[in-house]
Design a protein around this motif. Sequence first.
Motif, mmCIF file in Angstrom:
data_model
loop_
_atom_site.group_PDB
_atom_site.id
_atom_site.type_symbol
_atom_site.label_atom_id
_atom_site.label_comp_id
_atom_site.label_asym_id
_atom_site.label_seq_id
_atom_site.Cartn_x
_atom_site.Cartn_y
_atom_site.Cartn_z
ATOM 1 N N GLY A 66 0.852 -1.410 0.019
ATOM 2 C CA GLY A 66 0.113 0.229 -0.091
ATOM 3 C C GLY A 66 0.694 1.185 0.050
ATOM 4 N N VAL A 67 1.739 1.165 0.710
ATOM 5 C CA VAL A 67 2.670 2.396 1.078
ATOM 6 C C VAL A 67 3.584 2.559 -0.635
ATOM 7 N N LEU A 68 3.940 1.527 -0.959
ATOM 8 C CA LEU A 68 4.295 1.612 -2.385
ATOM 9 C C LEU A 68 3.734 2.076 -3.437
ATOM 10 N N GLU A 69 2.512 1.568 -3.560
ATOM 11 C CA GLU A 69 1.455 1.945 -4.429
ATOM 12 C C GLU A 69 0.922 3.522 -4.328
ATOM 13 N N ASP A 70 0.580 3.799 -3.173
ATOM 14 C CA ASP A 70 -0.088 5.066 -2.703
ATOM 15 C C ASP A 70 1.021 6.008 -2.226
ATOM 16 N N GLY A 71 2.104 5.729 -2.131
ATOM 17 C CA GLY A 71 2.899 6.552 -1.795
ATOM 18 C C GLY A 71 4.393 6.820 -2.666
ATOM 19 N N LEU A 72 5.318 5.911 -2.735
ATOM 20 C CA LEU A 72 6.482 6.100 -3.539
ATOM 21 C C LEU A 72 6.158 6.117 -4.937
ATOM 22 N N THR A 73 5.185 5.343 -5.476
ATOM 23 C CA THR A 73 4.984 5.441 -6.792
ATOM 24 C C THR A 73 4.302 6.931 -7.354
ATOM 25 N N LEU A 164 14.929 2.361 -9.100
ATOM 26 C CA LEU A 164 14.968 1.085 -8.626
ATOM 27 C C LEU A 164 15.833 1.051 -7.257
ATOM 28 N N GLY A 165 16.711 1.784 -7.438
ATOM 29 C CA GLY A 165 17.836 1.666 -6.193
ATOM 30 C C GLY A 165 17.060 2.380 -4.882
ATOM 31 N N PHE A 166 16.426 3.591 -5.242
ATOM 32 C CA PHE A 166 15.674 4.118 -4.123
ATOM 33 C C PHE A 166 14.687 3.141 -3.471
ATOM 34 N N ALA A 167 13.942 2.635 -4.341
ATOM 35 C CA ALA A 167 12.602 1.684 -3.862
ATOM 36 C C ALA A 167 13.276 0.652 -3.162
ATOM 37 N N TRP A 168 14.527 0.055 -3.653
ATOM 38 C CA TRP A 168 15.116 -1.219 -3.160
ATOM 39 C C TRP A 168 15.570 -0.828 -1.587
ATOM 40 N N ALA A 169 16.306 0.372 -1.565
ATOM 41 C CA ALA A 169 16.838 1.093 -0.089
ATOM 42 C C ALA A 169 15.599 1.371 0.818
ATOM 43 N N ARG A 195 8.202 -11.560 -2.548
ATOM 44 C CA ARG A 195 6.963 -11.029 -2.936
ATOM 45 C C ARG A 195 6.906 -9.486 -3.557
ATOM 46 N N LEU A 196 7.748 -8.758 -3.011
ATOM 47 C CA LEU A 196 7.703 -7.336 -3.370
ATOM 48 C C LEU A 196 8.698 -7.038 -4.316
ATOM 49 N N ARG A 197 9.695 -7.811 -4.907
ATOM 50 C CA ARG A 197 10.538 -7.455 -5.884
ATOM 51 C C ARG A 197 9.708 -7.081 -7.330
ATOM 52 N N VAL A 201 9.439 -2.935 -9.415
ATOM 53 C CA VAL A 201 9.521 -2.978 -10.925
ATOM 54 C C VAL A 201 8.492 -2.186 -11.225
ATOM 55 N N MET A 202 7.243 -2.695 -10.882
ATOM 56 C CA MET A 202 5.966 -2.226 -11.353
ATOM 57 C C MET A 202 5.724 -0.901 -11.000
ATOM 58 N N ALA A 203 6.189 -0.386 -9.755
ATOM 59 C CA ALA A 203 5.907 0.952 -9.433
ATOM 60 C C ALA A 203 7.028 2.046 -10.114
ATOM 61 N N VAL A 204 8.114 1.358 -10.671
ATOM 62 C CA VAL A 204 9.027 2.104 -11.409
ATOM 63 C C VAL A 204 8.453 2.525 -12.487
ATOM 64 N N ASP A 205 7.727 1.553 -13.194
ATOM 65 C CA ASP A 205 7.106 1.505 -14.474
ATOM 66 C C ASP A 205 6.151 2.714 -14.565
ATOM 67 N N LYS A 206 5.177 2.621 -13.506
ATOM 68 C CA LYS A 206 4.003 3.640 -13.273
ATOM 69 C C LYS A 206 4.482 4.949 -13.069
ATOM 70 N N ALA A 207 5.989 5.112 -12.212
ATOM 71 C CA ALA A 207 6.287 6.364 -11.871
ATOM 72 C C ALA A 207 6.824 7.015 -13.039
ATOM 73 N N LEU A 208 7.339 6.330 -14.001
ATOM 74 C CA LEU A 208 8.000 6.938 -14.917
ATOM 75 C C LEU A 208 7.016 7.296 -16.183
#
Length: 239
Positions: A66-73, A164-169, A195-197, A201-208
């Motif tokens: 949820g944080v990844l989808e609605d926050g970082l992305t 990708l690096g930022f999301a991984w960190a 599970r989240l790897r 990748v999907m988050a980065v695709d959307k963010a771009l």
Amino acid sequence: MATVMTTLTLTDSSQTAVGDLALLGLLQLVSPALPIGAFAWSQGLESAFELGWVTNEDELGDWLEGVLEDGLTQCELPLLVRLQQAWANHDGSAVADWNDWLQATRETAELVDEDLRLGAALVRLLGSLELLPEEGLLPKDPGYVTLFAWAAHVRTVPARQTLLGFAWAWLENQLAVACKAMPLGHTAAQRLTERLRPKLVMAVDKALQKEDHELGPVLPGLALGSALHETQYSRLFRS
């Protein structure tokens, strides 16, 4: 023919070296050993444990998704693209504007404090490495994301790999928090990594693909948890 082949070989070798150095620079930037104090912050996750919102591995995975989808992305990842481009263009005004925009999205005092303190620590580190931007480009009170984008730029890291690096960190930090405070076993943490790897990748695709008007986090639960965390009686982390 021999001369041409030699030239091509040297050119390929040079390009490979640049790419290798960029990769190593990114690994240095996302390493938990980077001395900026990121381990001291949970980004609201400790509060989610204390409030009983996250109590097991599956719930933690749902929270992180949820944080990844609605926050970082929606926020940090697309912002990194804009900041890295602004740094590349030597556009100090754009860097300052996006830096201010990000701080305005932080909904609690401790989330603002986290961003500013990590940013200040990264300024000190980059200064000791003689890697700070030229005078006049660094905005007042630069945040962590702003400095991360600069470090990626100066290391010639491509935008996608920066994200990708930022999301991984971020993911590694969150799982480290869970291992200390939940507690979460290390094997469970690795299952969540698997599970989240793909989600990263999907988050980065959307963010771009995000346009400026689409940016902005939607994390009311995290904001509420962070606000409550400011007065939590006993805590391990500063956020």
